[in-house]
Structure formats: structure tokens, C-alpha cells
Design a protein around this motif. Structure first.
Motif, PDB file in Angstrom:
ATOM      1  N   VAL A  33       0.849  -1.202   0.000  1.00  0.00           N
ATOM      2  CA  VAL A  33       0.000   0.000   0.000  1.00  0.00           C
ATOM      3  C   VAL A  33       0.885   1.251   0.000  1.00  0.00           C
ATOM      4  CG1 VAL A  33      -1.719   1.314   1.316  1.00  0.00           C
ATOM      5  CG2 VAL A  33      -1.914  -1.181   1.142  1.00  0.00           C
ATOM      6  N   ARG A  36       2.490   2.397  -3.318  1.00  0.00           N
ATOM      7  CA  ARG A  36       1.616   3.068  -4.287  1.00  0.00           C
ATOM      8  C   ARG A  36       1.500   4.570  -3.971  1.00  0.00           C
ATOM      9  NH1 ARG A  36      -1.092   4.309  -8.576  1.00  0.00           N
ATOM     10  NH2 ARG A  36      -3.270   4.856  -8.381  1.00  0.00           N
ATOM     11  N   PHE A  40       0.032   7.854  -6.248  1.00  0.00           N
ATOM     12  CA  PHE A  40      -1.296   8.264  -5.804  1.00  0.00           C
ATOM     13  C   PHE A  40      -1.309   9.751  -5.426  1.00  0.00           C
ATOM     14  CE2 PHE A  40      -4.284   8.548  -2.087  1.00  0.00           C
ATOM     15  CZ  PHE A  40      -5.452   8.460  -2.818  1.00  0.00           C
ATOM     16  N   ASP A  43      -1.104  11.893  -8.598  1.00  0.00           N
ATOM     17  CA  ASP A  43      -2.365  11.936  -9.350  1.00  0.00           C
ATOM     18  C   ASP A  43      -3.401  12.795  -8.632  1.00  0.00           C
ATOM     19  OD1 ASP A  43      -1.106  10.251 -11.085  1.00  0.00           O
ATOM     20  OD2 ASP A  43      -2.285   8.470 -10.607  1.00  0.00           O
ATOM     21  N   CYS A  44      -3.489  12.640  -7.309  1.00  0.00           N
ATOM     22  CA  CYS A  44      -4.461  13.436  -6.539  1.00  0.00           C
ATOM     23  C   CYS A  44      -4.130  14.922  -6.629  1.00  0.00           C
ATOM     24  CB  CYS A  44      -4.456  13.033  -5.066  1.00  0.00           C
ATOM     25  SG  CYS A  44      -5.318  11.506  -4.729  1.00  0.00           S
ATOM     26  N   LYS A  47      -5.292  16.340  -9.939  1.00  0.00           N
ATOM     27  CA  LYS A  47      -6.760  16.530 -10.016  1.00  0.00           C
ATOM     28  C   LYS A  47      -7.191  17.706  -9.150  1.00  0.00           C
ATOM     29  CE  LYS A  47      -7.371  12.925 -12.541  1.00  0.00           C
ATOM     30  NZ  LYS A  47      -7.331  13.216 -13.968  1.00  0.00           N
ATOM     31  N   LEU A  48      -6.582  17.807  -7.990  1.00  0.00           N
ATOM     32  CA  LEU A  48      -6.935  18.869  -7.045  1.00  0.00           C
ATOM     33  C   LEU A  48      -6.602  20.243  -7.630  1.00  0.00           C
ATOM     34  CD1 LEU A  48      -8.236  18.758  -4.314  1.00  0.00           C
ATOM     35  CD2 LEU A  48      -6.011  18.496  -3.263  1.00  0.00           C
ATOM     36  N   LEU A  83      -8.473  19.183   1.707  1.00  0.00           N
ATOM     37  CA  LEU A  83      -7.978  17.994   0.988  1.00  0.00           C
ATOM     38  C   LEU A  83      -6.490  18.140   0.690  1.00  0.00           C
ATOM     39  CD1 LEU A  83     -10.700  17.022  -1.651  1.00  0.00           C
ATOM     40  CD2 LEU A  83      -9.608  15.475  -0.014  1.00  0.00           C
ATOM     41  N   LEU A  86      -4.477  17.524   3.822  1.00  0.00           N
ATOM     42  CA  LEU A  86      -4.389  16.086   4.113  1.00  0.00           C
ATOM     43  C   LEU A  86      -3.327  15.423   3.233  1.00  0.00           C
ATOM     44  CD1 LEU A  86      -8.167  15.050   4.351  1.00  0.00           C
ATOM     45  CD2 LEU A  86      -6.468  14.918   6.188  1.00  0.00           C
TER      46      LEU A  86
ATOM     47  N   HIS B  41      -7.562   7.724   3.880  1.00  0.00           N
ATOM     48  CA  HIS B  41      -8.680   7.520   2.950  1.00  0.00           C
ATOM     49  C   HIS B  41      -9.991   8.005   3.573  1.00  0.00           C
ATOM     50  CE1 HIS B  41      -6.293   4.000   1.027  1.00  0.00           C
ATOM     51  NE2 HIS B  41      -5.949   5.165   0.522  1.00  0.00           N
ATOM     52  N   CYS B  44     -10.045  11.842   3.621  1.00  0.00           N
ATOM     53  CA  CYS B  44     -10.213  12.384   2.260  1.00  0.00           C
ATOM     54  C   CYS B  44     -11.651  12.180   1.785  1.00  0.00           C
ATOM     55  CB  CYS B  44      -9.278  11.694   1.265  1.00  0.00           C
ATOM     56  SG  CYS B  44      -7.575  12.237   1.380  1.00  0.00           S
ATOM     57  N   GLU B  82     -13.145  12.250 -10.445  1.00  0.00           N
ATOM     58  CA  GLU B  82     -11.859  11.592 -10.711  1.00  0.00           C
ATOM     59  C   GLU B  82     -11.067  11.380  -9.409  1.00  0.00           C
ATOM     60  OE1 GLU B  82     -11.366  13.187 -15.318  1.00  0.00           O
ATOM     61  OE2 GLU B  82     -10.228  14.152 -13.708  1.00  0.00           O
ATOM     62  N   LEU B  83     -11.139  12.368  -8.514  1.00  0.00           N
ATOM     63  CA  LEU B  83     -10.478  12.219  -7.206  1.00  0.00           C
ATOM     64  C   LEU B  83     -11.084  11.045  -6.450  1.00  0.00           C
ATOM     65  CD1 LEU B  83     -10.014  15.821  -5.752  1.00  0.00           C
ATOM     66  CD2 LEU B  83      -8.261  14.051  -5.890  1.00  0.00           C
ATOM     67  N   LEU B  86      -9.795   7.802  -7.873  1.00  0.00           N
ATOM     68  CA  LEU B  86      -8.424   7.548  -7.408  1.00  0.00           C
ATOM     69  C   LEU B  86      -8.431   6.989  -5.988  1.00  0.00           C
ATOM     70  CD1 LEU B  86      -6.511  10.759  -8.596  1.00  0.00           C
ATOM     71  CD2 LEU B  86      -6.083   8.407  -9.352  1.00  0.00           C
ATOM     72  N   LEU B  87      -9.272   7.587  -5.161  1.00  0.00           N
ATOM     73  CA  LEU B  87      -9.384   7.171  -3.763  1.00  0.00           C
ATOM     74  C   LEU B  87      -9.881   5.730  -3.684  1.00  0.00           C
ATOM     75  CD1 LEU B  87      -8.968   8.629  -1.085  1.00  0.00           C
ATOM     76  CD2 LEU B  87     -11.378   9.258  -1.118  1.00  0.00           C
ATOM     77  N   ILE B  89      -9.582   3.347  -5.933  1.00  0.00           N
ATOM     78  CA  ILE B  89      -8.530   2.427  -6.390  1.00  0.00           C
ATOM     79  C   ILE B  89      -7.543   2.175  -5.252  1.00  0.00           C
ATOM     80  CG2 ILE B  89      -6.488   2.257  -7.877  1.00  0.00           C
ATOM     81  CD1 ILE B  89      -8.055   3.637 -10.070  1.00  0.00           C
ATOM     82  N   ASN B  90      -7.174   3.232  -4.553  1.00  0.00           N
ATOM     83  CA  ASN B  90      -6.208   3.080  -3.462  1.00  0.00           C
ATOM     84  C   ASN B  90      -6.802   2.310  -2.294  1.00  0.00           C
ATOM     85  OD1 ASN B  90      -3.579   4.160  -3.833  1.00  0.00           O
ATOM     86  ND2 ASN B  90      -3.743   5.007  -1.758  1.00  0.00           N
TER      87      ASN B  90
END
Lengths: 215, 215
Positions: A33, A36, A40, A43-44, A47-48, A83, A86, B41, B44, B82-83, B86-87, B89-90
């Protein structure tokens, strides 16, 4: 093959009987975990960034408009900022943490807040430690979560005492063991050791001590 | 102390000389990051929910209004979706993954896309495997990333072949080793083994094979 980092010990130097050692399967699962995380986070963050740009555009387009609209945009922007905060906290965990001086009281307050535990016990502001704040806050949160046991409205008695070039934080454990605590204790113990400190349990199982280098 | 899960081997059964074993410090560091994931997670998801509620309110308040405003809200909503994806998937990585039948071609395409590598080599749709999709996609992404080496516009020659009750995926490694690849290979190897398969390198260092149970 290589020997495993020893799991945490009790006060006599024997392996802690209360928290069994972390298994290879659990350790690798957690590492999987963790491996990754960089992609991750990346990518976040991307998007943010797109989200905040759209909200900034909305702010401009609706300037001096309907107060309800302005308020809803402000709420959305505030959530995006939270967000982002975090994400930054999590990112800090993946990077080498510079050692910083911080009061033990402040460190414990931050860690306890993360796991919804109210800590009891006065701590002098004079007791400060020199540690990587991001990993140690996470490690203390894991340890406090374990020591506080399960249930709602949890509280935990703690005390901090100076040791030679170090500060000992003692958590008075709840008699109720929390579920899957051994992995949390193993990770917390690793972080304490990496910072030049140590974590150990009392043989009676009623106290967990985290020693951190004084700062 | 306990013995470590063996690191991946080469085709002769000896430890792979190309990718050194993962160190305890690295393994625990990754596990530390992974141990924060559930709380991260959760936090978020909660902020994201507040964000989507504010955007839904905005959609209602600006119905049939300025097309630029409507478009900006739609952009923000799309970024939030999309966020959320992503969340999810993780999150799937942190949970036990049910074994599902999936075509090897599809699995490789998803994994390669994550690390921006274009794969070359036709694969029959008849070759399918029975695995936990979330962890194996991540493991293949790590392995493909390593095998493709560094640089821009990376491509990688791959082939899939049936083995006894399994499918072997062969990655033709780039001669340029990617940085800090040993931890990626160690994690990928762990996932392959947990799924009932295996990862190994050729002694010449030009191929990495991932065997997964046929489905």
C-alpha cells in the motif's frame, strides 16, 4: 534472506508477550500500500489543481453575485484546501523528515487528536524532543490508538518524564486490547528506533513507554 | 525475530543479482506509509463528500444560468469524480481482494497505462488469469516501470505464454536499470507469490517473468 528488525520488547528485554510480532504477510501488505503512495499523491495533486482552478474561475465569474452562490463556492474551496492539507501531511510521511525541536505536549496533542483520544495528564512545556515530526506524530497516533483500547469517547492517561538525553512518554494502557494492534505497535516501534529512541511495554501490560531523543 | 520472505530469484533459483534484496529500513518505511492509509482515505472521503455537496448545491442555484458558470461547475464536478475514483482504487489495495478472472492483455494494459509505458507485443484474449485485480495491477505497474527503465516515451516488449495452470508474462527489460528498483521488484514479487504465482529474472538481466494462476 535477512534477519528481521526485532519487534518491540518488554521492560525486562524479552519480546513483548502482549503484542505478537508483525507477520511478513502483514508487513509486505502494508508496504505494498505504501509503495503506491507517491503515484497516488501525484495523481491526486494534479486533479486537485484542476479543481481549484475551476473554483477560482467560478469565483471570478460570480463576483458580487448571489450570496448563496458565493457561499457555496467558498465552502467548496475550503474543502479543497483541507484535501490539499491532508495530502501534504501524507506526502511528508513518504519523504525523509528533518529532525525538528518540538514540545512533547504539542506532539502528543496532535497525535491524540488524529485518533480521537483525549489525553489526561499535565506535561511541562520544558520537555521537548528532536525528531522528524511527520513520522513520529503518526507513530504516536498508532501507539495512543492501541493504548486507549476500543470504545467511544476514549481517554488515556499519559505522563512525560526526562531521561538521559531523552524524554520518556508513558501511556497507561487500557486493559481492553484493540484489534490488530500488533502491526500498529510494530510500526510505532520502528519509527521510535529510527529516531534514536525506543518503545517498550511493561510486562504487566498496563503501560507502554516511548522514549525519544531530547531536543 | 523471524525469517524474511525470500526475495525474488533468478531462473536458476539463486537470488537475483540484478535487484538487491529490499532492506528492513525500506520495508518498514513503506509499511509505515501504508499503515496511515486507512485513516487518510477516511479523512479524504469525508472532505470530498462535503465538496460534492457544495458543488451539487451550486448546480441547483445556477440552473439555466451563465453557460460559463455551468461549465466551470461541471469541470469541478468532473475533477471531484476523478479524485473519488483515485481514492477508491487506493482503498481497494488496503482490502482483501477477491480473485477475479481477467484477460492478461487487459491487466497489462491497465498496469502499463499507470506508469506511462506503451507495451509492444500481441497477446491472445484467450489467456486469462484468476487474481486479485487491485494488488496485481499495482504489482505489474511496479514491474513494468522497472523493466522499462528510465527516460521519456518509454516502451516495453512483452509476451504472454500459457504454462501449467498458469500464464507467464515475460517483460523484456531495458538495459538501463531504473533507480531504487529493488523495493519495487520486492513488492511485485510478494504480490505475485501471494496470488499463487511467482516473479523471476533471467540471469542475463534481460527478462523478468511474472507467473500468475490461469483463470
Amino acid at each position: 534472506m535477512s534477519e528481521r528488525v526485532p519487534d518491540h520488547l518488554d521492560e525486562t528485554g524479552a519480546p513483548c508477550a502482549r503484542h505478537p510480532a508483525i507477520s511478513d504477510a502483514t508487513l509486505y501488505q502494508l508496504a505494498m500500500v505504501g509503495s503506491r503512495a507517491p503515484a497516488f499523491h501525484h495523481d491526486c495533486a494534479s486533479k486537485l489543481q484542476g479543481l481549484v482552478m475551476a473554483l477560482d474561475e467560478l469565483t471570478e465569474l460570480t463576483e458580487n453575485g448571489d450570496p448563496q452562490v458565493v457561499r457555496a463556492i467558498e465552502t467548496a474551496l475550503e474543502a479543497s484546501r483541507e484535501l490539499n492539507a491532508l495530502l501534504n501531511i501524507n506526502r511528508a510521511l513518504t519523504r525523509p523528515a528533518a529532525r525538528t525541536r518540538i514540545a512533547m505536549r504539542e506532539l502528543v496533542a496532535r497525535a491524540a487528536e488524529r485518533v480521537g483520544v483525549s489525553v489526561q495528564g499535565a506535561m511541562s512545556d520544558a520537555l521537548s524532543v528532536m525528531i522528524g515530526v511527520a513520522p513520529v506524530t503518526h507513530a504516536l497516533a498508532l501507539a495512543i490508538d492501541v493504548a486507549a483500547g476500543s470504545g467511544r469517547g476514549r481517554s488515556l492517561a499519559v505522563e512525560a518524564a526526562p531521561a538521559a538525553s531523552a524524554v520518556d512518554l508513558v501511556l497507561h494502557s487500557s486493559p481492553l486490547p484493540a484489534p490488530s494492534v500488533n502491526e500498529a505497535v510494530a510500526i510505532a516501534s520502528f519509527v521510535a528506533a529510527r529516531e534514536g529512541g525506543r518503545l517498550w511495554c511493561s510486562t504487566a501490560g498496563d503501560r507502554m513507554t516511548i522514549r525519544l531523543p531530547a531536543g
